[in-house]
Scaffold this motif. Structure first.
Motif, PDB file in Angstrom:
ATOM      1  N   PHE A  33      -8.708  27.853  74.517  1.00  0.00           N
ATOM      2  CA  PHE A  33      -9.403  28.621  73.491  1.00  0.00           C
ATOM      3  C   PHE A  33      -9.909  30.117  73.703  1.00  0.00           C
ATOM      4  O   PHE A  33     -10.799  30.134  74.136  1.00  0.00           O
ATOM      5  CB  PHE A  33     -10.460  27.481  72.759  1.00  0.00           C
ATOM      6  N   ILE A  34      -8.872  30.916  73.471  1.00  0.00           N
ATOM      7  CA  ILE A  34      -9.332  32.357  73.684  1.00  0.00           C
ATOM      8  C   ILE A  34      -8.932  33.142  72.559  1.00  0.00           C
ATOM      9  O   ILE A  34      -8.099  32.911  71.666  1.00  0.00           O
ATOM     10  CB  ILE A  34      -8.625  32.860  74.850  1.00  0.00           C
ATOM     11  N   PHE A  35      -9.879  34.194  72.042  1.00  0.00           N
ATOM     12  CA  PHE A  35      -9.577  35.005  71.018  1.00  0.00           C
ATOM     13  C   PHE A  35      -9.907  36.344  71.336  1.00  0.00           C
ATOM     14  O   PHE A  35     -10.932  36.470  72.210  1.00  0.00           O
ATOM     15  CB  PHE A  35     -10.731  34.635  69.743  1.00  0.00           C
ATOM     16  N   PRO A  36      -9.142  37.308  70.752  1.00  0.00           N
ATOM     17  CA  PRO A  36      -7.954  37.161  69.829  1.00  0.00           C
ATOM     18  C   PRO A  36      -6.600  36.869  70.726  1.00  0.00           C
ATOM     19  O   PRO A  36      -6.808  37.076  71.888  1.00  0.00           O
ATOM     20  CB  PRO A  36      -7.776  38.539  69.166  1.00  0.00           C
ATOM     21  N   PRO A  37      -5.681  36.558  69.977  1.00  0.00           N
ATOM     22  CA  PRO A  37      -4.467  36.173  70.522  1.00  0.00           C
ATOM     23  C   PRO A  37      -3.381  37.443  71.238  1.00  0.00           C
ATOM     24  O   PRO A  37      -2.566  37.290  71.950  1.00  0.00           O
ATOM     25  CB  PRO A  37      -3.522  35.497  69.570  1.00  0.00           C
TER      26      PRO A  37
END
Length: 227
Positions: A33-37
């Motif tokens: 779960f990492i942001f932004p893509p």
């Protein structure tokens, strides 16, 4: 240079300048779960030369992470490897250090690998993040696809897409802060069935609730960064 080496400052200078392609990350056993893509750097906007990736850990165990790149000589990554505490998140700062015309339109990749502390990397997960250098922010906006007229997007989203940020009212700002605090609390609460928790079972949350909270927190992070 080793394949997919970590992004570091001085180490890459002693290696070659050849770029590498990372193997496919389509089948990741552990969700990342990492942001932004994706990251967009603009040559004419110095503030965009520094970007932040937010890595979330909604699990009740410590995760170890490592950042790799297909073009390590072009980027500097602060804390390219480390630990993420349970039900927490960290910010990974990336900087583009080769803003030159020969790289306009070039898309590189960062790979974020995570695995449980004490376990092997093979049993972990991985996710690729694109990084593209554009000559101007205006040119990139003109090349973006037009939004259908039938979709009524919120004013603050419109202002971010069009590059004309509007000031956030005090009431809306307070709402953002409240929603962000609630999301952080949800991320810190234990999962259902966690025997180590001292909290009442009514305060336990599901993995879906944690994922929703992480997604909302990521959206708020984007709004504040773009504002």
């Amino acid at each position: 240079m080793q394949r997919g080496g970590p992004v570091r400052g001085e180490e890459e200078q002693r290696r070659g300048t050849t770029e590498h392609h990372l193997p496919s990350a389509a089948h990741s056993p552990l969700p990342v779960f990492i942001f932004p893509p994706g990251l967009d750097f603009y040559a004419d906007d110095q503030t965009s030369h520094k970007q932040v990736l937010t890595l979330y850990n909604p699990f009740p165990r410590v995760l170890r992470y490592k950042v790799l790149s297909t073009a390590p000589l072009r980027y500097t990554v602060v804390d390219s490897e480390g630990l993420v505490k349970p039900n927490s998140c960290i910010d990974i700062v990336t900087r583009h250090r080769d803003i030159s015309a020969r790289h306009y339109g070039t898309t590189d990749k960062f790979r974020v690998e995570v695995w449980e502390e004490g376990g092997g990397r093979g049993a972990g997960g991985r996710k690729d993040i694109t990084a593209t250098l554009h000559p101007t922010k205006l040119a990139q906006r003109d090349r973006s696809p037009q939004v259908p007229l039938s979709w009524n997007q919120p004013p603050q989203v419109f202002s971010v897409r069009q590059g004309f940020p509007r000031p956030i009212s005090s009431g809306l700002f307070s709402l953002y802060i409240l929603v962000g605090l609630v999301s952080l609390v949800v991320l810190m609460l234990p999962l259902h069935g966690d025997p180590r928790s001292l909290l009442h079972e009514n305060l336990h949350v599901s993995i879906i609730q944690k994922l929703v909270a992480a997604y909302v927190l990521g959206l708020l992070t984007m709004v504040f960064l773009q504002g």
